[in-house]
Design an enzyme around this catalytic site. Sequence first.
Site, PDB file in Angstrom:
ATOM      1  N   TYR A 151     -24.307  -7.545  26.538  1.00 21.55           N
ATOM      2  CA  TYR A 151     -23.693  -6.536  25.640  1.00 21.55           C
ATOM      3  C   TYR A 151     -24.126  -7.021  24.026  1.00 21.55           C
ATOM      4  CZ  TYR A 151     -20.543  -5.907  29.320  1.00 21.55           C
ATOM      5  OH  TYR A 151     -19.959  -5.571  30.702  1.00 21.55           O
ATOM      6  N   CYS A 161      -8.008   2.513  -0.276  1.00 17.21           N
ATOM      7  CA  CYS A 161      -7.552   1.686   0.643  1.00 17.21           C
ATOM      8  C   CYS A 161      -7.888   0.002   0.563  1.00 17.21           C
ATOM      9  CB  CYS A 161      -8.259   2.156   2.017  1.00 17.21           C
ATOM     10  SG  CYS A 161      -8.071   1.187   3.686  1.00 17.21           S
ATOM     11  N   CYS A 169      -0.254   6.311   6.944  1.00 18.73           N
ATOM     12  CA  CYS A 169      -1.547   5.822   7.540  1.00 18.73           C
ATOM     13  C   CYS A 169      -1.503   5.109   8.703  1.00 18.73           C
ATOM     14  CB  CYS A 169      -2.232   5.416   6.482  1.00 18.73           C
ATOM     15  SG  CYS A 169      -3.895   5.057   6.854  1.00 18.73           S
ATOM     16  N   CYS A 212      -3.304   0.646   9.244  1.00 20.33           N
ATOM     17  CA  CYS A 212      -2.723  -0.798   9.181  1.00 20.33           C
ATOM     18  C   CYS A 212      -1.481  -0.805   9.804  1.00 20.33           C
ATOM     19  CB  CYS A 212      -2.382  -1.161   7.832  1.00 20.33           C
ATOM     20  SG  CYS A 212      -3.887  -1.498   6.753  1.00 20.33           S
ATOM     21  N   CYS A 238     -12.372  -8.576  22.208  1.00 16.46           N
ATOM     22  CA  CYS A 238     -11.495  -7.657  21.196  1.00 16.46           C
ATOM     23  C   CYS A 238     -10.100  -7.247  21.764  1.00 16.46           C
ATOM     24  CB  CYS A 238     -12.446  -6.655  20.717  1.00 16.46           C
ATOM     25  SG  CYS A 238     -13.002  -5.478  21.777  1.00 16.46           S
ATOM     26  N   GLN A 252     -20.237  -6.020  13.549  1.00 16.40           N
ATOM     27  CA  GLN A 252     -18.897  -6.234  13.243  1.00 16.40           C
ATOM     28  C   GLN A 252     -18.313  -6.045  11.640  1.00 16.40           C
ATOM     29  OE1 GLN A 252     -16.722  -7.207  15.296  1.00 16.40           O
ATOM     30  NE2 GLN A 252     -17.270  -8.683  16.895  1.00 16.40           N
ATOM     31  N   ASP A 287     -19.825 -10.240  24.908  1.00 15.78           N
ATOM     32  CA  ASP A 287     -19.099  -9.595  23.904  1.00 15.78           C
ATOM     33  C   ASP A 287     -18.832  -8.025  24.049  1.00 15.78           C
ATOM     34  OD1 ASP A 287     -17.723  -9.031  21.645  1.00 15.78           O
ATOM     35  OD2 ASP A 287     -19.374  -9.305  20.402  1.00 15.78           O
ATOM     36  N   GLU A 309     -28.582  -4.876  26.653  1.00 22.02           N
ATOM     37  CA  GLU A 309     -27.622  -3.834  25.834  1.00 22.02           C
ATOM     38  C   GLU A 309     -28.067  -2.321  26.491  1.00 22.02           C
ATOM     39  OE1 GLU A 309     -25.391  -1.498  24.143  1.00 22.02           O
ATOM     40  OE2 GLU A 309     -25.142  -3.784  23.571  1.00 22.02           O
ATOM     41  N   CYS A 333       0.827  -1.196  -0.002  1.00 18.25           N
ATOM     42  CA  CYS A 333      -0.063  -0.078  -0.034  1.00 18.25           C
ATOM     43  C   CYS A 333       0.931   1.273  -0.094  1.00 18.25           C
ATOM     44  CB  CYS A 333      -0.945   0.034   1.246  1.00 18.25           C
ATOM     45  SG  CYS A 333      -1.828   1.377   1.490  1.00 18.25           S
TER      46      CYS A 333
END
Length: 446
Positions: free
Chosen positions: A308, A156, A79, A82, A404, A279, A377, A329, A73
């Site tokens: 969640y 991108c 940037c 990534c 995550c 997601q 989650d 939630e 890239c």
Amino acid sequence: MGAKKNEIHPLRMEGYGSAGEGVARLDGQAVFVKGALAGELCQVQLLKVGKSAAWGRVAQVVEASPGRQAPDCPQYPKCGGCQLRHMTYGEELAFKRQKVQDALRRIGGWDGEVTVIHGARDPFRYRNKIQFPVAEGPRVGFFRARSHDVIDAPDCLLQPLPATRLRQAFRDWMAEHHIPAYDEKAHQGLIRHFYVRVNRRGQSLCAVIANGTALPRQQELIDALRQAEPGLVGVVLSINQDKTNVILGKQFRLLWGQDFLEDTLCGLSFRLSVPSFYQVNRDQTEVLYGRALDLAGLTGTETVLDLYCGIGTITLNLARRAARAIGAEVVPAAIEDAKANAVRNGISNAEFLCADAGEAAQALADRGLRPEVITVDPPRKGLALPVIEAIVQMAPRRLVYVSCDPATLARDVKLLTQRGYTLQTAEAADLFPRTAHVETVACLFK
């Protein structure tokens, strides 16, 4: 450490830090080296020297790892989107599996093995939602690493091509009509961000986030976006006049078309508004949720609690295998979406509560609810202690934890272990190829 800033030292990388940087030792202290790969011998220029660690950059690769590749890239590494495009994808997966393993051992005290990482079949153009920051120029792209300086990015490799075409049309509209960008320091100007969401069929939904209640040359923008992307279904204005780094405003106004997008996930249909959480890597989410369902071990007789729950993506999948599924939630709009999604998919054994996860879990525990399985989650900060205490009070035989952030997962695993649970299985899943982020699905037993 006797070394000083700007000195150059030959260092052998022993492994990786949590952000994918190489880690070496100098005089017994850790040196974190951005852009270096495990096993490499590099000439490293020290950029910062602290009391217990140092940080540096690669001045020269003396012995390259077979896991090194030329970045594909032109914006990399300027940037900040990534962090790993200098790695082969195989090396990236090895790093991410080890990242989860190290966190669970070092923080969680687990002596098991993370034997599996579910890699993406295609690590390119997987993001179904893109939020482009905007700056004067106009520049419409992404933030430079560790800054709010916007890099104008024509394309991108993480975003689908409809987003690339829409971004260019939006930038051209700003340039042609001299539309002012927002200046966050002065709190002046109009355009803050440009948002695109794309579904499995290639249809797209746009939102303009503005420091104002209306757009000049609105019809010209709609015409330009529709001409650039025939699959566009709607354009929304998100009004954000607050001094904040939160992207979306709290008010939304439909400018053209429809204010939602429909998508399918795990065989279910979901209606997504602009603020809906969903997601960003659909294909890998199906892998992750599939493993979560398998680890839940449902037989069709259980009551399952999903904390969640967002718009109900996991809850509704659980409902198809359980007798009863309850989702909780804190975001009211998400709960309304979840209820509508249950109706849309003909699922009648799911119910949804609008409450903070800790409050919902405690209220259900006080009512004597004893779910056999609980799934969580949580956001990156993990589970708050009241949530953990309420889960322990309900005493599910099985807890499936989708995470995550390996560090907060490991912290919570330790807390749950101290309260009678045992981590049996943990698997990594790469939902964010070419970045340092990794998801984990873990199963704990009482």
